[in-house]
Design a protein around this motif. Structure first.
Motif, PDB file in Angstrom:
ATOM      1  N   ILE A   2      23.498  -0.367  21.662  1.00 54.11           N
ATOM      2  CA  ILE A   2      24.378  -1.381  22.246  1.00 54.11           C
ATOM      3  C   ILE A   2      23.530  -2.625  22.477  1.00 54.11           C
ATOM      4  O   ILE A   2      22.465  -2.549  23.088  1.00 54.11           O
ATOM      5  N   LEU A  47      32.496  -3.826  27.186  1.00 54.78           N
ATOM      6  CA  LEU A  47      31.814  -2.810  26.370  1.00 54.78           C
ATOM      7  C   LEU A  47      32.799  -1.901  25.645  1.00 54.78           C
ATOM      8  O   LEU A  47      32.519  -1.413  24.547  1.00 54.78           O
ATOM      9  N   VAL A  60      27.816  -2.947  18.694  1.00 51.17           N
ATOM     10  CA  VAL A  60      27.744  -1.501  18.918  1.00 51.17           C
ATOM     11  C   VAL A  60      27.359  -0.869  17.583  1.00 51.17           C
ATOM     12  O   VAL A  60      28.113  -0.956  16.610  1.00 51.17           O
ATOM     13  N   LEU A 156      29.479   6.094  22.072  1.00 51.22           N
ATOM     14  CA  LEU A 156      29.319   5.414  23.365  1.00 51.22           C
ATOM     15  C   LEU A 156      30.342   5.978  24.343  1.00 51.22           C
ATOM     16  O   LEU A 156      31.540   5.986  24.068  1.00 51.22           O
TER      17      LEU A 156
END
Ligand code: ADP
Ligand code: MG
Length: 216
Positions: A2, A47, A60, A156
């Motif tokens: 990230i 995010l 990402v 993630l």
């Protein structure tokens, strides 16, 4: 990995988040701390690919998330990002099993009832698989939302204040559970909290307090 670069988010004239540079290696863990209003949820929504920041780049695993069209970003999120938001957003008209099947379907992966069963077993909600969300306790709902976040083995895994309404024992359990889930699939784990009990469990900590003032 990230990689956040020069991220700024304003809702109106106020800066909610300002982060010049943040990198989290694949498989690592990060705890985001800060008082209420410090921008934790804003950062986690950025995010998660559901809130386009006013400025800056989020990459990402090499994909610049906000360069993607909305539909491509939805598809990317479905496969690669698992999210446990404060509002759990379970679908009330679907059973636990069907909520999990829907998460597989929406991500375009094969609906796999066996995998759902295994996951429910691990999360101790097998007896609730055919119940509806409003028939569950808060803790059980939270475990369903964890199951939904990890069912597609995301790279993630994000959780916004997962322990805020829990007592000490359950708080420990949820953190251990999230860590175990992330470790098993090699996911990067990012958790936000204002809960000081959680701090001891993480070595990598980002404190958002004072970040908005710095930006003004
Ligand atoms: P935290 O999760 O740390 O409590 P938030 O990210 O929710 O912080 O909020 C950061 C700041 O942005 C706060 O000042 C909050 O009032 C503001 N904010 C959050 N969401 C919105 C919104 N949808 N519209 C306007 N302001 C918002
Ligand atoms: Mg919040």
């Amino acid at each position: 990995m990230i990689d956040l670069k020069d991220i700024i988010h304003h809702y109106d004239s106020n800066t909610a988040v300002s982060l010049p540079d943040l990198k989290v290696e694949s498989g690592d863990e990060l705890l985001v701390i800060g008082l209420s209003g410090s921008g934790k949820s804003t950062l986690l929504h950025i995010l998660a690919g559901v809130l386009k920041p006013t400025k800056g780049i989020l990459s990402v695993n090499g994909t610049d998330l906000y360069k993607l069209s909305e539909s491509k970003r939805d598809a990317f999120r479905g496969k690669q990002i698992g999210v446990i938001f404060q509002q759990m957003h379970l679908i009330d008209s679907l059973t636990v099993t069907d909520n999990l099947k829907l998460a597989q379907f929406m991500a375009g992966v094969k609906v796999n009832a066996g995998k759902i069963k295994d996951l429910c077993m691990e999360l101790d909600i097998t007896d609730k698989m055919h119940s509806y969300p409003d028939e569950l306790s808060q803790g059980q709902k939270q475990r369903v939302s964890i199951a939904r976040a990890v069912v597609n083995e995301p790279s993630l895994l994000l959780a916004d204040e997962p322990t805020s309404s829990l007592d000490d024992k359950r708080s420990e359990d949820v953190i251990a559970l999230l860590k175990r889930m992330a470790e098993r699939t090699g996911s990067t784990l990012i958790i936000s909290t204002h809960d000081s009990r959680v701090k001891g469990h993480f070595t990598n900590v980002l404190n958002l307090d004072g970040k908005q003032e710095e930006a003004v």
